[in-house]
Scaffold this motif. Structure first.
Motif, mmCIF file in Angstrom:
data_model
loop_
_atom_site.group_PDB
_atom_site.id
_atom_site.type_symbol
_atom_site.label_atom_id
_atom_site.label_comp_id
_atom_site.label_asym_id
_atom_site.label_seq_id
_atom_site.Cartn_x
_atom_site.Cartn_y
_atom_site.Cartn_z
ATOM 1 N N ILE A 1 33.537 67.903 8.391
ATOM 2 C CA ILE A 1 34.125 68.073 9.636
ATOM 3 C C ILE A 1 33.286 69.093 10.486
ATOM 4 O O ILE A 1 32.991 70.056 10.168
ATOM 5 N N VAL B 1 42.192 65.335 11.353
ATOM 6 C CA VAL B 1 41.169 64.434 11.233
ATOM 7 C C VAL B 1 41.105 63.767 9.796
ATOM 8 O O VAL B 1 41.433 64.399 8.862
ATOM 9 N N ASN C 1 38.726 61.520 7.563
ATOM 10 C CA ASN C 1 37.481 61.088 7.282
ATOM 11 C C ASN C 1 37.350 60.449 5.955
ATOM 12 O O ASN C 1 38.044 60.951 4.977
ATOM 13 N N THR D 1 31.687 63.116 9.235
ATOM 14 C CA THR D 1 31.617 62.813 10.445
ATOM 15 C C THR D 1 30.102 62.792 11.120
ATOM 16 O O THR D 1 29.011 63.652 10.796
ATOM 17 N N ASP E 1 34.303 64.422 15.731
ATOM 18 C CA ASP E 1 35.206 64.372 14.485
ATOM 19 C C ASP E 1 36.183 62.986 15.041
ATOM 20 O O ASP E 1 36.901 62.880 14.235
ATOM 21 N N HIS E 2 36.391 62.888 16.319
ATOM 22 C CA HIS E 2 37.225 61.892 16.890
ATOM 23 C C HIS E 2 36.697 60.630 17.304
ATOM 24 O O HIS E 2 37.349 59.839 18.165
#
Length: 420
Positions: free
Chosen positions: A65, A102, A104, A108, A249-250
């Protein structure tokens, strides 16, 4: 343009039948591996232990992240970061990017928008594959939507802590959700420009993050089919979040936003979209993101689509309140099925309920903030409860229907605090 197919419920039932008889095509993975995933999914396993407060506050980073994860805002759970709901108090309707949870599957990726391309391809198009650059996408007519993104396993830990049921997966509390204002291009416009035909039935968006490996099975990059009806309805190819370019991260540079649907449908770091004339399967709508367990078929339920109904207090677990002092309890409620109609709060463990004041106009795909007054009287432990009712008439139940992977918990959450 493709005709509008039947309702989501009819689509789900059709896909379940097609999966059962092997009529859908496995996209990027052997069917035998999908069957292994289904077999594993049907057996519950213990959750990873919940982080104790001291451990949670010591956690300052998660593998892969990019953004900072201050312990007062996030609890790190493996490769994921859960927003501590108390950290949302006072942030407004929209979740700031630095407080957005977040999820994942790997790490990322760092992607340069100038080199990025989106390929749209498949036998559901009238011609060959079409590519869009970042600038070409941004040059198309844009739309803005306020929508929450929520992991299907949000609140999963309460199956264990409240209902004593064994489930598998990340032990989220209620913070695997965030609401943002997303700006981008309608997926329908991109598909039509690419030459969508009336024969197309499914589209398959795929991310650019690393391939996922689970129990020795290479699942490939994250991808999950969408019915053409949903793709042509309200799905967005988003490149901005709350007025700024997407953070890494998005989903930078472009991600999918699928309003009201489970988080896995909102593919981040979008790289390509297959348009198919045959129904498609991936690990994320077969062994994963279906309901397994008593009351469900051996192959699981139909793939999960819409999110469920939830409420959360913006109060830290175990928070202390002085006896005899006026308090204002705040929180948020949301539903994937219909806008929230009302919220009730109980401060005595459910004996009495009082209507909370809503601070936002209820809208589909978003949450509402609410508040309720409280004057705690008796020192000692107390249990706060909040339950929402949406405009479809659905109210949060006392107990959530169990499933082995702990998806779609919708029961009223017991929020324990202390009066001093």
């Amino acid at each position: 343009m493709s005709p509008v197919p039947p309702s989501e419920a009819a689509y789900d039932a059709l896909r379940l039948r097609q999966w059962s008889r092997g009529a859908a095509r496995s996209a990027g993975i052997a069917r035998r591996d999908l069957l292994r995933l289904v077999a594993a999914a049907s057996a519950a396993a213990p959750l990873a232990p919940l982080l104790a407060p001291a451990t949670a506050h010591a956690a300052a980073a998660a593998p892969g992240i990019v953004k900072p994860l201050p312990p007062e805002v996030f609890t790190v759970r493996g490769t994921n970061a859960e927003t501590n709901f108390a950290a949302l108090r006072g942030t407004g309707l929209l979740t700031p990017a630095d407080r957005f949870f977040v999820r994942n599957h790997t790490v990322t990726p760092r992607i340069d928008a100038t080199d990025w391309r989106l390929a749209v391809w498949g036998d559901g198009l009238a011609g060959p594959a079409v590519e869009f650059t970042y600038d070409e996408l941004r040059a198309l007519p844009s739309v803005t939507r306020t929508a929450f993104v929520e992991c299907a396993g949000n609140a999963r830990s309460y199956y264990t802590t409240q209902q004593s049921q064994q489930v598998s997966g990340t032990a989220w509390t209620l913070g695997a959700i965030g609401t943002a204002r997303w700006r981008g291009v309608r997926l329908a416009d991109v598909l039509r420009r690419a030459g969508l035909t009336r024969r197309a039935v499914d589209i398959l968006p795929r991310g650019l993050d690393d391939e996922v490996v689970s129990d020795g099975i290479v699942l490939g990059r994250v991808r999950r089919p969408l019915p053409v009806a949903k793709a042509l309805d309200d799905v967005l190819l988003a490149y901005e979040m709350n007025g700024e370019p997407l953070p890494p991260d998005h989903g930078h540079p472009v991600r999918l936003i699928v309003p009201s649907w489970v988080g896995i449908a909102n593919i981040k770091w979008l790289g390509d979209i297959e348009v198919s004339t045959r129904p498609l399967l991936s690990p994320w709508n077969t062994g994963l993101y279906r309901l397994f367990g008593p009351g469900y078929p051996a192959e699981g339920s139909a793939p999960l689509t819409r999110q469920t109904l939830k409420s959360a207090f913006e109060v830290a677990p175990g928070a202390e309140f002085p006896a005899g002092r006026h308090q204002v309890l705040t929180g948020r409620s949301w539903s994937g099925g219909a806008p929230v109609r009302s919220v009730e709060v109980s401060t005595d463990g459910g004996t009495r309920w009082h209507r909370a004041r809503l601070h936002d106009v209820p809208r589909a795909g978003s949450w509402v903030r609410w508040s309720a007054p409280w004057v705690p009287r008796t020192p000692g432990p107390a249990v706060l409860l909040a339950r929402a009712t949406d405009r479809s008439g659905r109210t949060q139940p006392a107990v959530a229907a169990p499933n082995t992977q702990g998806y779609l918990f919708d029961a009223v959450v017991r929020h324990e605090v202390r009066v001093v």
